[in-house]
Write an enzyme that holds these catalytic residues in place. Structure first.
Site, PDB file in Angstrom:
ATOM      1  N   SER A  69       0.803  -1.224   0.000  1.00 15.48           N
ATOM      2  CA  SER A  69       0.000   0.000   0.000  1.00 15.48           C
ATOM      3  C   SER A  69       0.837   1.276   0.000  1.00 15.48           C
ATOM      4  CB  SER A  69      -0.961   0.018   1.196  1.00 15.48           C
ATOM      5  OG  SER A  69      -0.251   0.176   2.408  1.00 15.48           O
ATOM      6  N   LYS A 106       1.399   4.229   7.111  1.00  9.33           N
ATOM      7  CA  LYS A 106       0.648   5.073   6.178  1.00  9.33           C
ATOM      8  C   LYS A 106       1.074   6.523   6.371  1.00  9.33           C
ATOM      9  CE  LYS A 106      -2.337   1.979   4.588  1.00  9.33           C
ATOM     10  NZ  LYS A 106      -1.473   0.841   4.851  1.00  9.33           N
TER      11      LYS A 106
END
Length: 152
Positions: A69, A106
């Site tokens: 991701s 993230k």
């Protein structure tokens, strides 16, 4: 099914320097990532990679990334991340954070009054943090990964 937190983090150790000789040679010239140029044939100084990537040893640890991701930020599956717990998790920084007990890596983002985690791979939607249990484990300062064919 892939978890919305897809790129997870697995702590592998504290940032403790190895005893003894840790300095490696540093070339006295830079190398171009474009057209090749002649390189100097001498070494300028030695560099201790640990000292280069770890600014605050007591607050720094290493963690391995898992998943895809964060590919847009150059974080690949299996990469070694250097994480500093003493840095403030400001919007725009890449953080290691436990969301509902699941660690992930993230980019932290704010939109108005809301805080989100944003992946750098467009296949993953932003993750709103409102109403979720969150604990920031630190800010990612460096990423180390081997290039294809560069490993043992």
């Amino acid at each position: 099914m892939m978890s919305p937190l897809s790129t997870t983090a697995r702590v592998i150790g504290r940032a403790v320097p190895f005893p003894g000789e840790t300095a490696q040679p540093l070339m006295g010239c830079r190398v171009r990532a474009g057209f090749p140029s002649p390189a100097d044939d001498h070494l300028d100084v030695e560099i201790d990679l640990h000292a280069h990537v770890v600014r605050r040893p007591a607050a720094t640890y290493f963690v391995r990334a898992e998943g895809d991701s964060m590919l847009g930020d150059g974080i690949h599956d299996g990469d070694l991340l250097v994480v500093d717990r003493s840095l403030e998790p400001l919007p725009g920084r890449v953080v290691v954070i436990a969301v509902d007990g699941e660690p992930t890596v993230k980019r932290l983002a704010r939109r108005g009054e809301q805080t989100f985690l944003v992946a750098s791979n467009p296949r993953f939607a932003p993750i709103p943090l409102a109403g979720r249990e969150c604990e920031v484990w630190g800010v990612v300062t460096h990423v180390l990964h081997a290039l294809p064919g560069g490993g043992p």
